[in-house]
Write a protein that holds these residues in place. Sequence first.
Motif, PDB file in Angstrom:
ATOM      1  N   PRO A 175     -24.790  -9.642 -42.075  1.00  0.00           N
ATOM      2  CA  PRO A 175     -24.615  -8.184 -42.148  1.00  0.00           C
ATOM      3  C   PRO A 175     -25.894  -7.391 -42.417  1.00  0.00           C
ATOM      4  O   PRO A 175     -25.923  -6.194 -42.135  1.00  0.00           O
ATOM      5  N   ARG A 176     -26.939  -8.033 -42.930  1.00  0.00           N
ATOM      6  CA  ARG A 176     -28.189  -7.307 -43.166  1.00  0.00           C
ATOM      7  C   ARG A 176     -28.997  -7.122 -41.881  1.00  0.00           C
ATOM      8  O   ARG A 176     -29.977  -6.374 -41.865  1.00  0.00           O
ATOM      9  N   LYS A 177     -28.595  -7.805 -40.838  1.00  0.00           N
ATOM     10  CA  LYS A 177     -29.310  -7.692 -39.570  1.00  0.00           C
ATOM     11  C   LYS A 177     -28.837  -6.435 -38.840  1.00  0.00           C
ATOM     12  O   LYS A 177     -27.661  -6.284 -38.541  1.00  0.00           O
ATOM     13  N   PRO A 178     -29.750  -5.493 -38.520  1.00  0.00           N
ATOM     14  CA  PRO A 178     -29.339  -4.243 -37.866  1.00  0.00           C
ATOM     15  C   PRO A 178     -28.716  -4.476 -36.488  1.00  0.00           C
ATOM     16  O   PRO A 178     -29.115  -5.396 -35.761  1.00  0.00           O
ATOM     17  N   ILE A 179     -27.757  -3.646 -36.137  1.00  0.00           N
ATOM     18  CA  ILE A 179     -27.084  -3.745 -34.846  1.00  0.00           C
ATOM     19  C   ILE A 179     -28.084  -3.658 -33.695  1.00  0.00           C
ATOM     20  O   ILE A 179     -28.011  -4.435 -32.724  1.00  0.00           O
ATOM     21  N   ASP A 180     -29.029  -2.730 -33.781  1.00  0.00           N
ATOM     22  CA  ASP A 180     -29.990  -2.558 -32.688  1.00  0.00           C
ATOM     23  C   ASP A 180     -30.803  -3.826 -32.467  1.00  0.00           C
ATOM     24  O   ASP A 180     -31.105  -4.208 -31.341  1.00  0.00           O
ATOM     25  N   VAL A 210     -32.156  -9.095 -29.620  1.00  0.00           N
ATOM     26  CA  VAL A 210     -32.210 -10.550 -29.721  1.00  0.00           C
ATOM     27  C   VAL A 210     -31.424 -11.205 -28.585  1.00  0.00           C
ATOM     28  O   VAL A 210     -31.807 -12.270 -28.081  1.00  0.00           O
ATOM     29  N   LEU A 211     -30.344 -10.570 -28.142  1.00  0.00           N
ATOM     30  CA  LEU A 211     -29.531 -11.119 -27.056  1.00  0.00           C
ATOM     31  C   LEU A 211     -30.074 -10.749 -25.674  1.00  0.00           C
ATOM     32  O   LEU A 211     -29.417 -10.996 -24.664  1.00  0.00           O
ATOM     33  N   GLY A 212     -31.265 -10.152 -25.641  1.00  0.00           N
ATOM     34  CA  GLY A 212     -31.912  -9.878 -24.369  1.00  0.00           C
ATOM     35  C   GLY A 212     -31.608  -8.518 -23.774  1.00  0.00           C
ATOM     36  O   GLY A 212     -32.152  -8.172 -22.711  1.00  0.00           O
ATOM     37  N   GLN A 250     -30.823  -1.474 -24.461  1.00  0.00           N
ATOM     38  CA  GLN A 250     -29.737  -1.064 -25.350  1.00  0.00           C
ATOM     39  C   GLN A 250     -30.188  -1.134 -26.800  1.00  0.00           C
ATOM     40  O   GLN A 250     -29.826  -0.294 -27.613  1.00  0.00           O
ATOM     41  N   GLY A 251     -30.981  -2.154 -27.124  1.00  0.00           N
ATOM     42  CA  GLY A 251     -31.529  -2.251 -28.471  1.00  0.00           C
ATOM     43  C   GLY A 251     -32.401  -1.060 -28.810  1.00  0.00           C
ATOM     44  O   GLY A 251     -32.325  -0.519 -29.922  1.00  0.00           O
ATOM     45  N   LYS A 252     -33.217  -0.621 -27.857  1.00  0.00           N
ATOM     46  CA  LYS A 252     -34.053   0.566 -28.082  1.00  0.00           C
ATOM     47  C   LYS A 252     -33.197   1.804 -28.287  1.00  0.00           C
ATOM     48  O   LYS A 252     -33.454   2.617 -29.183  1.00  0.00           O
ATOM     49  N   THR A 253     -32.176   1.953 -27.454  1.00  0.00           N
ATOM     50  CA  THR A 253     -31.298   3.124 -27.562  1.00  0.00           C
ATOM     51  C   THR A 253     -30.630   3.176 -28.931  1.00  0.00           C
ATOM     52  O   THR A 253     -30.602   4.228 -29.590  1.00  0.00           O
ATOM     53  N   GLU A 254     -30.096   2.034 -29.374  1.00  0.00           N
ATOM     54  CA  GLU A 254     -29.431   1.990 -30.677  1.00  0.00           C
ATOM     55  C   GLU A 254     -30.423   2.207 -31.819  1.00  0.00           C
ATOM     56  O   GLU A 254     -30.112   2.875 -32.797  1.00  0.00           O
ATOM     57  N   ARG A 255     -31.619   1.633 -31.687  1.00  0.00           N
ATOM     58  CA  ARG A 255     -32.624   1.808 -32.746  1.00  0.00           C
ATOM     59  C   ARG A 255     -32.973   3.275 -32.915  1.00  0.00           C
ATOM     60  O   ARG A 255     -33.026   3.783 -34.031  1.00  0.00           O
ATOM     61  N   TYR A 256     -33.211   3.986 -31.816  1.00  0.00           N
ATOM     62  CA  TYR A 256     -33.587   5.394 -31.898  1.00  0.00           C
ATOM     63  C   TYR A 256     -32.422   6.225 -32.428  1.00  0.00           C
ATOM     64  O   TYR A 256     -32.609   7.118 -33.261  1.00  0.00           O
ATOM     65  N   ARG A 257     -31.212   5.929 -31.962  1.00  0.00           N
ATOM     66  CA  ARG A 257     -30.051   6.709 -32.401  1.00  0.00           C
ATOM     67  C   ARG A 257     -29.812   6.536 -33.899  1.00  0.00           C
ATOM     68  O   ARG A 257     -29.626   7.520 -34.627  1.00  0.00           O
TER      69      ARG A 257
END
Length: 583
Positions: free
Chosen positions: A281-286, A291-293, A297-304
């Motif tokens: 749970p400490r690992k951020p969703i973004d 990590v899954l490639g 989408q990771g960038k989008t979630e990180r910025y949001r």
Amino acid sequence: MADKPHRDLIAECSQIIYDGFIRYNNNFYRLTKRARRRFEQCDWQGHQQDIVDRVDLYEKSVCRIVLVLRHNLGPRVTDHPLWNGIRTYFGDRLNKVPDAGFIKTFFNSITRRIFGTVGIDPELEFVSSHFDEDIEMAKSLDLRRYPYWGSLERIFETILDDFSFGVPYTDLQANATRVANDIAQFIQAECHGSDDYLRFEFINSHFYQSARAYLVGRIIMQNDILPIVIAFRNEDGGIQVDAVLMSDKEVSIVFGYTRSYYFTNPNTVIGAVYFLHSIIPRKPIDELYTVLGRLRQGKTERYRIFTEHLYLTDEQFVFAPGDKGLVMIVFTLPSYDLVFKVIRDKFGYPKTLSRNEVIAKYKLVSKHDRAGRMIDTQEFLNLAFPVNRFSDDLLDELLREASQTVRIEGNKLLIKHVYIERRVRPLNLYIREVPKEEAELVILDYGQALKDLAQTNIFPGDLLLKNFGVTRHHRVIFYDYDEVLLITECNFRDIPETRDSEDELRADHWYYVAENDIFPEEFIKFLSLDKTLRDLFLEVHQDLLTPDYWRKIKGNHLAGKVSFVVPYHRPAHPLQKSQNRQK
């Protein structure tokens, strides 16, 4: 096409974008699916090429669709009302579509490329998070469930058989017993022997990274849920279990931001992301998307997620802790675990590389096996933040020394190009702040980090401690990539003997030094350490100061011998062995 009726034009543009995404996604899955064959055939070099190809795939796909739309729409390609209509029409057709967020992110990439959008334009982009839809997708994740009926060995014989490969196990029963014993030992040590298992659940897809395959799951117990990750290796004798990882720290490192991206094909990526988040749970969703490639989408979630946090605080951006960089201006928001890196207009002495060369170095790292020792850095274009959220000294330096990249427009600070990565504690600061025993461990791990990077054909270039950091798991990682070189590009030399006493007194070299000439005997100069730490480093890692060590590594790479650093079974340092004996 541009002369067609408005609604027909909207429909055709929408279909072009959707078809472009489907083509990209099919190619993504084709490359990902190939990881199983690479693992079974021990084709490690092929897997490395697939990593590069999959990273490049998204950008190539977006560029292809942008070119088609520019050609078809002509002068109307930047017609804002037209694109607002396309966005609405496109979005209406994605309700409850599995992993629709990926399709919308693809759409956003195209409109941002066409319009050169700065910040966010909600008229042209999808900006809201559909959390409820994500949760529904998470519930649809395909899991294999195994109720516990009293025997760990029997249940894992079944599990390993269900998740078999095209290459047989070395010994199915022995591997199942290995897993059962490791679980029992962990439960005895960490859970006071409370073996009240109810069932085991695993995502119905292997996870491939470098030369390992993984099963990812959780143990449902009477009063707890534990993560479990089983690692497999493929050697001459067949497939065998390499490790069983169950602690939060172990699993978190396996899915860390310092490693290459996984190749896996769950029936829903969103479901896999939320499953992983449930066990770490400490690992951020973004970070999990990345990590899954699914890098974009990771960038989008990180910025949001970061933007939402920014507007919940009144903090200002400030300089990140550590020495000021000669190439980058680095800043952070104190309450959030990220740093932002902006390239300076001019680099300080003795840096001689160009801006484009710096960008090329960062691209190299993004496509390389990072060995668990280099931070994943995301490149962002055209971001906008409230100008009043920057401290005066930081704002002054950005405007003065990064004017090619940063400007003020209204009440916003616009940043044309920036790298964003996880914040870690600079190594040179860390060793001054922690007790002696911890400082000794991280200095030894610094040496191991150099060796791990060498195994994956990476030479950091600049070995100063300020260019390395310490994670929350006390691992040393490298984060300053402007002087990164491939080991195979380096010429590791002995320092020539002096000709006379005048040579010995000269401040500069008395011998010719070509580009990429490296003199390992000089490495100790980069270590600003007290005598105790210096002597310990030399005791354990003296080989790093010899050209022969580096020449051997280079020779292995040139001979095509592929080495991998797995995120477990870390070599025990003499200090750690001594501490274990004392325990």
